[in-house]
Design a protein around this motif. Structure first.
Motif, PDB file in Angstrom:
ATOM      1  N   VAL A  41       0.836  -1.205   0.000  1.00 13.44           N
ATOM      2  CA  VAL A  41       0.000   0.000   0.000  1.00 13.44           C
ATOM      3  C   VAL A  41       0.870   1.255   0.000  1.00 13.44           C
ATOM      4  O   VAL A  41       0.610   2.209  -0.742  1.00 13.44           O
ATOM      5  CB  VAL A  41      -0.954   0.010   1.217  1.00 13.44           C
ATOM      6  CG1 VAL A  41      -1.667   1.350   1.340  1.00 13.44           C
ATOM      7  CG2 VAL A  41      -1.967  -1.128   1.091  1.00 13.44           C
ATOM      8  N   CYS A  44       2.554   1.657  -3.468  1.00 14.83           N
ATOM      9  CA  CYS A  44       1.554   2.064  -4.464  1.00 14.83           C
ATOM     10  C   CYS A  44       1.111   3.503  -4.240  1.00 14.83           C
ATOM     11  O   CYS A  44       0.955   4.274  -5.196  1.00 14.83           O
ATOM     12  CB  CYS A  44       0.350   1.128  -4.407  1.00 14.83           C
ATOM     13  SG  CYS A  44       0.673  -0.549  -4.986  1.00 14.83           S
ATOM     14  N   ALA A  45       0.893   3.883  -2.981  1.00 16.86           N
ATOM     15  CA  ALA A  45       0.427   5.237  -2.675  1.00 16.86           C
ATOM     16  C   ALA A  45       1.434   6.285  -3.123  1.00 16.86           C
ATOM     17  O   ALA A  45       1.062   7.328  -3.676  1.00 16.86           O
ATOM     18  CB  ALA A  45       0.150   5.365  -1.174  1.00 16.86           C
ATOM     19  N   TRP A 152      -5.547  10.793  -6.787  1.00 18.03           N
ATOM     20  CA  TRP A 152      -4.755   9.994  -5.846  1.00 18.03           C
ATOM     21  C   TRP A 152      -5.663   9.204  -4.903  1.00 18.03           C
ATOM     22  O   TRP A 152      -5.434   8.020  -4.658  1.00 18.03           O
ATOM     23  CB  TRP A 152      -3.831  10.912  -5.047  1.00 18.03           C
ATOM     24  CG  TRP A 152      -2.966  10.170  -4.073  1.00 18.03           C
ATOM     25  CD1 TRP A 152      -1.846   9.452  -4.350  1.00 18.03           C
ATOM     26  CD2 TRP A 152      -3.167  10.064  -2.660  1.00 18.03           C
ATOM     27  NE1 TRP A 152      -1.333   8.903  -3.195  1.00 18.03           N
ATOM     28  CE2 TRP A 152      -2.120   9.260  -2.147  1.00 18.03           C
ATOM     29  CE3 TRP A 152      -4.126  10.580  -1.782  1.00 18.03           C
ATOM     30  CZ2 TRP A 152      -2.010   8.959  -0.792  1.00 18.03           C
ATOM     31  CZ3 TRP A 152      -4.009  10.277  -0.436  1.00 18.03           C
ATOM     32  CH2 TRP A 152      -2.967   9.474   0.051  1.00 18.03           C
ATOM     33  N   VAL A 156      -5.711   5.128  -4.619  1.00 19.28           N
ATOM     34  CA  VAL A 156      -5.441   4.466  -3.339  1.00 19.28           C
ATOM     35  C   VAL A 156      -6.638   3.632  -2.908  1.00 19.28           C
ATOM     36  O   VAL A 156      -6.486   2.526  -2.367  1.00 19.28           O
ATOM     37  CB  VAL A 156      -5.054   5.501  -2.261  1.00 19.28           C
ATOM     38  CG1 VAL A 156      -4.989   4.855  -0.884  1.00 19.28           C
ATOM     39  CG2 VAL A 156      -3.712   6.144  -2.594  1.00 19.28           C
ATOM     40  N   THR A 159      -6.547   0.470  -4.741  1.00 17.97           N
ATOM     41  CA  THR A 159      -5.464  -0.360  -4.204  1.00 17.97           C
ATOM     42  C   THR A 159      -5.894  -1.053  -2.914  1.00 17.97           C
ATOM     43  O   THR A 159      -5.633  -2.242  -2.719  1.00 17.97           O
ATOM     44  CB  THR A 159      -4.212   0.507  -3.942  1.00 17.97           C
ATOM     45  OG1 THR A 159      -3.752   1.029  -5.180  1.00 17.97           O
ATOM     46  CG2 THR A 159      -3.103  -0.320  -3.298  1.00 17.97           C
TER      47      THR A 159
END
Length: 200
Positions: A41, A44-45, A152, A156, A159
């Motif tokens: 996470v 990816c973020a 964004w 997220v 994700t």
């Protein structure tokens, strides 16, 4: 203020709907079968934050790149990914339960898992529909901060959903089946990109 919130909401909704069935979700699912959820996470973020920033500042320049060149590059990357996933999936097809558990979650350090996740997602998002959408919304509303934040948050959110699904898959499906399935998905992405390059 109304325009700012509208730009954020439009960016969030458009990017979320585009990304939910996208390759990024498949990539995140694969990453969560290999690493712990938290570094995935985080990686990816950070990748999404950088990509969202690029999308709202120089995203329009991406459309100037030759489509064929982008499609060929994407096809090659996904073909390599498909080969590696299928090779690992079929190689691990006869491992015992302990071996499967080790294959699902190897002992990778937090930095390594986060950097791997970052690199994978950052590369996959180049020229992606969500990136171009964010650039378009930014041009429409002239609110780059709102569009960047909305994009964004959407990325997220997708994700986190993929990580949650990946956790459930880990509990019920052997690792080699996950890798095989992801490998065939990647092969499909590669074929689609190759077709686009051939007909573009």
């Amino acid at each position: 203020m109304v325009s700012w919130l509208t730009a954020l909401a439009v960016a969030f909704g458009a990017v979320f709907l585009l990304e939910l069935p996208d390759k990024t979700t498949a990539l995140t699912l694969v990453l969560t079968t290999r690493f712990r959820a938290l570094p995935v996470v985080v990686g990816c973020a950070v990748a999404f934050a950088l990509q969202a920033t690029i999308a709202v500042t120089v995203g329009s320049a991406i459309t100037l790149l030759p489509e064929r060149m982008v499609a060929i590059t994407v096809a090659v990357l996904f073909a390599i990914g498909a080969f590696m996933l299928l090779r690992e999936g079929f190689a691990n097809g006869h491992t015992d339960a302990a071996g499967q558990a080790a294959a699902i979650r190897p002992q990778a350090t937090f930095p390594r898992a986060a950097i791997t996740s970052f690199g994978t997602i950052f590369a996959a998002e180049w020229g992606d529909a969500s990136q171009l959408t964010a650039a378009g919304v930014a041009a429409r509303y002239a609110e780059p901060l709102a569009v960047g934040l909305g994009s964004w948050l959407a990325l997220v959110s997708v994700t986190l959903l993929a990580v949650a699904i990946g956790g459930r898959i880990r509990e019920r499906v052997p690792a080699h089946w996950v890798h095989r399935g992801a490998g065939f998905v990647f092969a499909g992405f590669a074929a689609a990109a190759a077709l686009q390059a051939a007909t573009g």
